[in-house]
Design a protein around this motif. Structure first.
Motif, PDB file in Angstrom:
ATOM      1  N   LYS A 151      36.214  14.664  14.217  1.00 56.27           N
ATOM      2  CA  LYS A 151      35.973  13.364  13.581  1.00 56.27           C
ATOM      3  C   LYS A 151      34.613  12.807  14.002  1.00 56.27           C
ATOM      4  N   ALA A 152      34.315  12.864  15.288  1.00 57.56           N
ATOM      5  CA  ALA A 152      33.043  12.348  15.791  1.00 57.56           C
ATOM      6  C   ALA A 152      31.866  13.159  15.263  1.00 57.56           C
ATOM      7  N   TYR A 153      32.038  14.472  15.145  1.00 64.13           N
ATOM      8  CA  TYR A 153      30.963  15.315  14.625  1.00 64.13           C
ATOM      9  C   TYR A 153      30.664  14.970  13.166  1.00 64.13           C
ATOM     10  N   LYS A 154      31.686  14.776  12.384  1.00 68.56           N
ATOM     11  CA  LYS A 154      31.494  14.428  10.969  1.00 68.56           C
ATOM     12  C   LYS A 154      30.822  13.060  10.834  1.00 68.56           C
ATOM     13  N   ALA A 155      31.160  12.137  11.723  1.00 68.01           N
ATOM     14  CA  ALA A 155      30.536  10.815  11.667  1.00 68.01           C
ATOM     15  C   ALA A 155      29.047  10.909  11.997  1.00 68.01           C
ATOM     16  N   LYS A 156      28.696  11.804  12.920  1.00 70.49           N
ATOM     17  CA  LYS A 156      27.303  11.965  13.320  1.00 70.49           C
ATOM     18  C   LYS A 156      26.523  12.789  12.315  1.00 70.49           C
ATOM     19  N   HIS A 157      27.207  13.729  11.662  1.00 63.38           N
ATOM     20  CA  HIS A 157      26.540  14.610  10.688  1.00 63.38           C
ATOM     21  C   HIS A 157      27.297  14.558   9.359  1.00 63.38           C
ATOM     22  N   PRO A 158      27.202  13.449   8.641  1.00 65.27           N
ATOM     23  CA  PRO A 158      27.954  13.326   7.374  1.00 65.27           C
ATOM     24  C   PRO A 158      27.521  14.322   6.308  1.00 65.27           C
ATOM     25  N   GLU A 159      26.343  14.899   6.492  1.00 70.77           N
ATOM     26  CA  GLU A 159      25.860  15.870   5.503  1.00 70.77           C
ATOM     27  C   GLU A 159      26.512  17.241   5.671  1.00 70.77           C
ATOM     28  N   VAL A 160      27.183  17.490   6.793  1.00 68.20           N
ATOM     29  CA  VAL A 160      27.811  18.792   7.054  1.00 68.20           C
ATOM     30  C   VAL A 160      29.222  18.796   6.486  1.00 68.20           C
ATOM     31  N   GLU A 161      29.477  19.687   5.542  1.00 67.88           N
ATOM     32  CA  GLU A 161      30.813  19.824   4.962  1.00 67.88           C
ATOM     33  C   GLU A 161      31.714  20.604   5.928  1.00 67.88           C
ATOM     34  N   VAL A 162      32.966  20.183   6.045  1.00 66.81           N
ATOM     35  CA  VAL A 162      33.909  20.861   6.934  1.00 66.81           C
ATOM     36  C   VAL A 162      35.144  21.253   6.137  1.00 66.81           C
ATOM     37  N   VAL A 163      35.418  22.544   6.080  1.00 71.36           N
ATOM     38  CA  VAL A 163      36.552  23.088   5.335  1.00 71.36           C
ATOM     39  C   VAL A 163      37.494  23.758   6.323  1.00 71.36           C
ATOM     40  N   ALA A 164      38.797  23.584   6.130  1.00 72.69           N
ATOM     41  CA  ALA A 164      39.793  24.232   6.994  1.00 72.69           C
ATOM     42  C   ALA A 164      40.372  25.448   6.286  1.00 72.69           C
ATOM     43  N   SER A 165      40.623  26.479   7.064  1.00 74.29           N
ATOM     44  CA  SER A 165      41.249  27.700   6.549  1.00 74.29           C
ATOM     45  C   SER A 165      42.420  28.041   7.456  1.00 74.29           C
ATOM     46  N   PHE A 166      43.649  27.989   6.891  1.00 71.98           N
ATOM     47  CA  PHE A 166      44.848  28.297   7.661  1.00 71.98           C
ATOM     48  C   PHE A 166      45.187  29.780   7.549  1.00 71.98           C
ATOM     49  N   GLY A 167      45.491  30.395   8.702  1.00 71.06           N
ATOM     50  CA  GLY A 167      45.902  31.792   8.704  1.00 71.06           C
ATOM     51  C   GLY A 167      47.405  31.913   8.544  1.00 71.06           C
ATOM     52  N   GLY A 168      48.025  32.761   9.376  1.00 73.45           N
ATOM     53  CA  GLY A 168      49.464  32.973   9.258  1.00 73.45           C
ATOM     54  C   GLY A 168      50.277  31.737   9.569  1.00 73.45           C
ATOM     55  N   ILE A 169      49.765  30.885  10.475  1.00 71.91           N
ATOM     56  CA  ILE A 169      50.484  29.659  10.821  1.00 71.91           C
ATOM     57  C   ILE A 169      49.476  28.588  11.237  1.00 71.91           C
ATOM     58  N   ALA A 170      49.656  27.414  10.695  1.00 71.49           N
ATOM     59  CA  ALA A 170      48.850  26.250  11.082  1.00 71.49           C
ATOM     60  C   ALA A 170      49.801  25.061  11.016  1.00 71.49           C
ATOM     61  N   ALA A 171      50.691  25.009  11.988  1.00 73.17           N
ATOM     62  CA  ALA A 171      51.766  24.022  11.957  1.00 73.17           C
ATOM     63  C   ALA A 171      51.666  23.073  13.131  1.00 73.17           C
ATOM     64  N   SER A 172      52.259  21.905  12.958  1.00 71.42           N
ATOM     65  CA  SER A 172      52.307  20.869  13.988  1.00 71.42           C
ATOM     66  C   SER A 172      50.896  20.566  14.470  1.00 71.42           C
ATOM     67  N   GLY A 173      50.581  20.827  15.758  1.00 73.65           N
ATOM     68  CA  GLY A 173      49.232  20.555  16.242  1.00 73.65           C
ATOM     69  C   GLY A 173      48.178  21.334  15.496  1.00 73.65           C
ATOM     70  N   GLY A 174      48.551  22.503  14.963  1.00 70.93           N
ATOM     71  CA  GLY A 174      47.620  23.288  14.151  1.00 70.93           C
ATOM     72  C   GLY A 174      47.245  22.570  12.872  1.00 70.93           C
ATOM     73  N   TYR A 175      48.182  21.809  12.322  1.00 66.96           N
ATOM     74  CA  TYR A 175      47.863  21.000  11.135  1.00 66.96           C
ATOM     75  C   TYR A 175      47.131  19.728  11.548  1.00 66.96           C
ATOM     76  N   TYR A 176      47.536  19.156  12.667  1.00 71.83           N
ATOM     77  CA  TYR A 176      46.951  17.917  13.169  1.00 71.83           C
ATOM     78  C   TYR A 176      45.427  18.026  13.275  1.00 71.83           C
ATOM     79  N   VAL A 177      44.926  19.118  13.889  1.00 76.93           N
ATOM     80  CA  VAL A 177      43.488  19.250  14.137  1.00 76.93           C
ATOM     81  C   VAL A 177      42.693  19.426  12.851  1.00 76.93           C
TER      82      VAL A 177
END
Length: 380
Positions: A151-177
């Motif tokens: 969150k802090a990185y995106k606020a400092k660098h709003p021009e940088v796009e951030v995309v998430a890629s989930f593998g076999g499991i991205a649950a609970s804390g894996g989804y949170y981040v």
């Protein structure tokens, strides 16, 4: 014949010349501070074994100094360079997309790695970042700290796009981040969701009784609630499986902590998925696990796809040419000298019972009894 000259007779009649009184006196002492000339001591002979030992010792010392200087310079260069990046996909241009992996349990070590990776990218920001998540979650605090880092990185660098890629499991804390990212992919066979909080607190009272040991817990007069939900030597249930009075008290304390962590989870999902209302997020935050298709239908992800699809999306969102864009992946590096030499900790290490001290057992029991809340997927 002429008579030979006779020597002049001395006063003593011996015929020897007279000796002066000065010559008969003792030699004068040397002046103060006078030192006699030093003569070199005769050289000592050394044996062959002594010479070899000296040479060997000198070689070891020089080698040690050299290695310390070399690794000191090398390690300083590693630290200065930050997280290392290896090539994932070649490109002819200078622009790059960086993949940051969050793989495995989310704990303090993982949080430190992610923080270090983003700190390195702060020095030389890429055009886009792909957060590659393959984790069933972990600690509440570690998950929230990773969330804060992104969150802090995106606020400092709003021009940088951030995309998430989930593998076999991205649950609970894996989804949170992943909730601060701009777009989320999940692989076709991946699972996600499990929006909820769990605490597992063991009780070893039965085991202690079988060993014939009695554990006495004493708290200070001013901290009467210190042992509440913090005493693993006391069962929460009676023989009938019902909560004891103390067990109910313990459960109430833990429930309060869990409810607070659950509310925080709902908050970050609600913020990260603006298309969902708070009520819709709460309806999904039951701890249920979703397939990729179900997550897409419920609005928890944006698209079903693989890592390369997420990379292509990040390149497109950044407005770059796919042929010119370089794609790199941050590699985790072990700290310390053994890490620099390629050693890794973990599975290959064995510990014998002789290595376990009473203090280590005590520490293990204390850690076992600590209340730890987890954003972790739980299969019943």
């Amino acid at each position: 014949m002429h008579d030979e000259p006779r020597p002049h007779a001395g006063p003593d009649g011996s015929g020897r010349p007279p000796v002066s009184t000065d010559a008969m006196r003792a030699p004068a002492p040397p002046p103060p501070g006078y030192l006699p000339p030093a003569y070199p001591a005769p050289p000592k002979t050394r044996g062959v074994a002594s010479k070899v030992l000296t040479s060997l010792l000198a070689t070891v010392i020089l080698l040690s100094i050299g290695l310390n200087i070399y690794f000191g310079i090398f390690y300083a260069a590693v630290i200065a360079a930050g997280a290392s990046e290896s090539e994932y996909r070649a490109g002819s241009g200078e622009e790059r997309v960086v993949i940051v992996p969050v793989v495995g349990g989310i704990d303090a070590e993982m949080q430190s790695f992610v923080r270090g990776a983003f700190k390195s990218l702060d020095k030389k920001p890429p055009a886009a970042i792909v957060l590659r998540v393959d984790s069933g979650g972990g600690g509440v605090t570690a998950s929230d700290q990773i969330w804060h880092t992104i969150k802090a990185y995106k606020a400092k660098h709003p021009e940088v796009e951030v995309v998430a890629s989930f593998g076999g499991i991205a649950a609970s804390g894996g989804y949170y981040v992943a909730t601060p990212t701009d777009y989320i992919f999940c692989e076709q066979t991946g699972i996600t969701g499990s929006i909820g909080v769990i605490a597992q607190i063991p009780s070893v009272e039965g085991m202690i009784e079988k060993l014939g040991v009695e554990m006495n817990v004493v708290v200070a007069d001013g901290s009467t609630e210190k042992a509440t939900a913090n005493n693993l030597f006391e069962d929460w249930q009676n023989e009938s499986g019902e909560l004891t009075e103390e067990g109910e008290k313990n459960q109430a304390v833990i429930k309060n902590l869990l409810n607070s962590a659950w509310a925080r989870f709902v908050e970050v999902v609600d913020e990260g998925r603006p298309a969902l209302s708070t009520a819709e997020v709460e309806a999904l935050a039951t701890g249920d696990i979703f397939t990729a298709g179900e997550a897409l239908e419920n609005g928890l992800i944006n698209e079903v796809g693989y890592l390369d699809d997420a990379v292509d999306k990040a390149i497109a969102m950044a407005g770059l040419d796919p042929q010119e864009t370089r794609v790199t992946m941050v590699r985790e590096r072990q700290a310390g000298l053994l890490g620099l030499l390629g050693a890794r900790s973990g599975g290959g290490v064995s510990v014998s019972l002789g290595d376990v001290s009473p203090e280590a057992v005590r520490t293990w029991l204390e850690e076992l009894g600590e209340v730890r809340l987890s954003y972790r997927v739980q299969f019943e």
